[in-house]
Design a protein around this motif. Structure first.
Motif, mmCIF file in Angstrom:
data_model
loop_
_atom_site.group_PDB
_atom_site.id
_atom_site.type_symbol
_atom_site.label_atom_id
_atom_site.label_comp_id
_atom_site.label_asym_id
_atom_site.label_seq_id
_atom_site.Cartn_x
_atom_site.Cartn_y
_atom_site.Cartn_z
ATOM 1 N N ARG A 122 0.860 -1.319 0.068
ATOM 2 C CA ARG A 122 0.017 0.090 -0.047
ATOM 3 C C ARG A 122 0.812 1.047 -0.134
ATOM 4 N N ARG A 123 1.708 1.245 0.959
ATOM 5 C CA ARG A 123 2.796 2.360 0.801
ATOM 6 C C ARG A 123 3.487 2.618 -0.683
ATOM 7 N N ASP A 124 3.646 1.652 -1.353
ATOM 8 C CA ASP A 124 4.146 1.634 -2.788
ATOM 9 C C ASP A 124 3.114 2.406 -3.475
ATOM 10 N N GLN A 125 1.926 1.810 -3.547
ATOM 11 C CA GLN A 125 1.137 2.247 -4.256
ATOM 12 C C GLN A 125 0.715 3.847 -4.061
ATOM 13 N N LEU A 126 0.980 4.095 -2.808
ATOM 14 C CA LEU A 126 0.532 5.723 -2.472
ATOM 15 C C LEU A 126 1.829 6.385 -3.199
ATOM 16 N N LYS A 127 2.971 6.089 -3.124
ATOM 17 C CA LYS A 127 4.057 6.768 -3.670
ATOM 18 C C LYS A 127 3.923 6.915 -5.137
ATOM 19 N N ARG A 128 3.732 5.796 -5.568
ATOM 20 C CA ARG A 128 3.442 6.159 -7.329
ATOM 21 C C ARG A 128 2.590 6.958 -7.445
ATOM 22 N N MET A 129 1.274 6.909 -6.790
ATOM 23 C CA MET A 129 0.200 7.966 -7.123
ATOM 24 C C MET A 129 0.797 9.475 -6.552
ATOM 25 N N GLU A 130 1.664 9.561 -5.754
ATOM 26 C CA GLU A 130 2.381 10.783 -5.585
ATOM 27 C C GLU A 130 3.275 11.198 -6.614
ATOM 28 N N THR A 131 4.066 10.123 -7.224
ATOM 29 C CA THR A 131 4.752 10.602 -8.379
ATOM 30 C C THR A 131 4.146 11.012 -9.347
ATOM 31 N N GLN A 132 2.612 10.530 -9.800
ATOM 32 C CA GLN A 132 2.099 10.771 -10.968
ATOM 33 C C GLN A 132 1.552 12.126 -10.551
ATOM 34 N N GLU A 133 1.201 12.442 -9.590
ATOM 35 C CA GLU A 133 0.629 13.753 -9.050
ATOM 36 C C GLU A 133 1.649 14.955 -9.517
ATOM 37 N N LYS A 134 2.768 14.625 -8.891
ATOM 38 C CA LYS A 134 3.787 15.605 -9.211
ATOM 39 C C LYS A 134 4.067 15.880 -10.302
ATOM 40 N N ASN A 135 4.097 14.813 -11.392
ATOM 41 C CA ASN A 135 4.267 14.991 -12.794
ATOM 42 C C ASN A 135 3.100 15.736 -13.546
ATOM 43 N N ARG A 136 2.033 15.513 -12.989
ATOM 44 C CA ARG A 136 0.893 16.243 -13.569
ATOM 45 C C ARG A 136 1.028 17.650 -13.010
ATOM 46 N N LEU A 137 1.683 17.976 -11.852
ATOM 47 C CA LEU A 137 1.662 19.216 -11.612
ATOM 48 C C LEU A 137 2.781 20.292 -12.373
ATOM 49 N N GLN A 138 3.817 19.634 -12.801
ATOM 50 C CA GLN A 138 4.807 19.962 -13.643
ATOM 51 C C GLN A 138 4.292 20.281 -14.975
ATOM 52 N N ASP A 139 3.369 19.635 -15.427
ATOM 53 C CA ASP A 139 2.795 19.723 -16.867
ATOM 54 C C ASP A 139 1.498 20.693 -16.922
ATOM 55 N N THR A 140 1.049 21.085 -15.942
ATOM 56 C CA THR A 140 -0.060 21.877 -16.013
ATOM 57 C C THR A 140 0.253 23.342 -15.494
ATOM 58 N N SER A 141 -0.187 24.438 -16.354
ATOM 59 C CA SER A 141 -0.105 25.807 -16.064
ATOM 60 C C SER A 141 -1.147 26.574 -15.501
ATOM 61 N N LEU A 142 -2.295 25.843 -15.573
ATOM 62 C CA LEU A 142 -3.661 26.288 -15.005
ATOM 63 C C LEU A 142 -3.727 26.516 -13.457
#
Length: 306
Positions: free
Chosen positions: A126-146
């Motif tokens: 479960r910790r690994d799943q949450l860390k992967r979700m965190e990485t995905q959200e960080k990548n999305r934050l970098q990709d959006t300017s809105l």
């Protein structure tokens, strides 16, 4: 005592079973249905089935309770065995194939899981799943300017950080409640490069640690190069299959351990002089770490640098 190998093809709702003594049958993949079936097959039976996700949890628990030996084989091994026999693929045929696999190959039985270790594996996963979700959200934050999306993503990251912290606390509580696991984790953390997360991953996903030889543990950890040679052809060796969770954590541990000036730094320097690529060096260090970890748990002695 002669054992009868029984093949079991598992799906979410049903088990297709081939018993050489009485042929095929199909039962519901439920605790009650499996218990009734196991009561009638005898302790001289040996169950053979593929390790497919968590659909086998009722069967594993039932076999362990009834003290009937079983083996969870790698699905790839079952597939290759079926291909060698030129078999079509149906549930009934797969069950018969698995029974034949057991009768011809005599695989070692799978040891019943330790409940404490299984719970640790669930928490670690479960910790690994949450860390992967965190990485995905960080990548999305970098990709959006809105701006409105940035606020939403930052809120999501903040919530994920809280949840990861909570899981870390649950893992620490679990180790405190199980002194044997806590002691093993402490021994592993004595090795340069291994921190709390890597120690937990190894304990959760590599229960054979400390019980097998160095070659077997490297293979289980996915850190054993496989030869590719035929005639005059000598192909590049590649890593064989293994526990991906363990290999990923050990790769990161090796990167940290490379900063150790005496233990791994010298070995890495020799490999650089020999012209080895960077990734090959890291994998070699990761293999050294898992070999040391195996010896540390085998001898129940903390690692000490010279």
């Amino acid at each position: 005592m002669t054992q009868t190998h029984i093949g079991v093809d598992i799906s979410k709702d049903m088990l297709d079973i081939f018993d050489p003594r009485c042929g095929h049958r199909r039962i519901a993949n439920t605790t009650a249905g499996i218990r009734r079936w196991l009561c009638g097959i005898g302790t001289d039976s040996f169950l053979v089935f593929e390790a497919t996700s968590r659909c086998d949890k009722h069967l594993v628990a039932g076999a362990a309770a009834a003290k009937i030996p079983f083996v969870r084989i790698n699905p790839l091994h079952g597939w290759h065995f079926a291909q060698s026999l030129n078999l079509p693929k149906t549930d009934r045929i797969d069950a018969r194939m698995l029974a034949r696999f057991g009768a011809e190959r005599y695989p070692e039985p799978t040891l019943p899981a330790d409940p404490a270790r299984s719970d640790l594996a669930a928490l670690s996963q479960r910790r690994d799943q949450l860390k992967r979700m965190e990485t995905q959200e960080k990548n999305r934050l970098q990709d959006t300017s809105l701006a409105i999306l940035q606020r939403d993503l930052r809120a999501s990251l903040k919530a994920l950080a809280v949840r990861i912290t909570r899981i870390d606390a649950l893992i620490r509580d679990h180790l405190r409640a199980h002194p044997q696991l806590a002691g093993q984790a402490k021994l592993l953390r004595s090795i340069p490069g291994i921190g709390p997360v890597t120690a937990v991953e190894m304990l959760a996903h590599l229960p054979q640690l400390g019980t097998v030889d160095r070659r077997s543990i490297a293979s289980l950890g996915g850190l054993a190069p496989k030869a590719r040679e035929s005639g005059k052809f000598k192909g590049k060796r590649v890593l064989g299959p293994g526990r991906r969770h363990v290999r990923r954590c050990l790769y990161m541990a090796a990167l940290a351990a490379l900063r150790h000036p005496h233990l791994f730094g010298n070995a890495a320097a020799r490999m650089r002089v020999a012209g080895k690529p960077g990734k090959v060096i890291v994998i070699a260090i990761a293999r050294k770490i898992i070999t040391i970890a195996n010896a540390v748990l085998r001898d129940q002695t903390p690692f000490a640098t010279a």
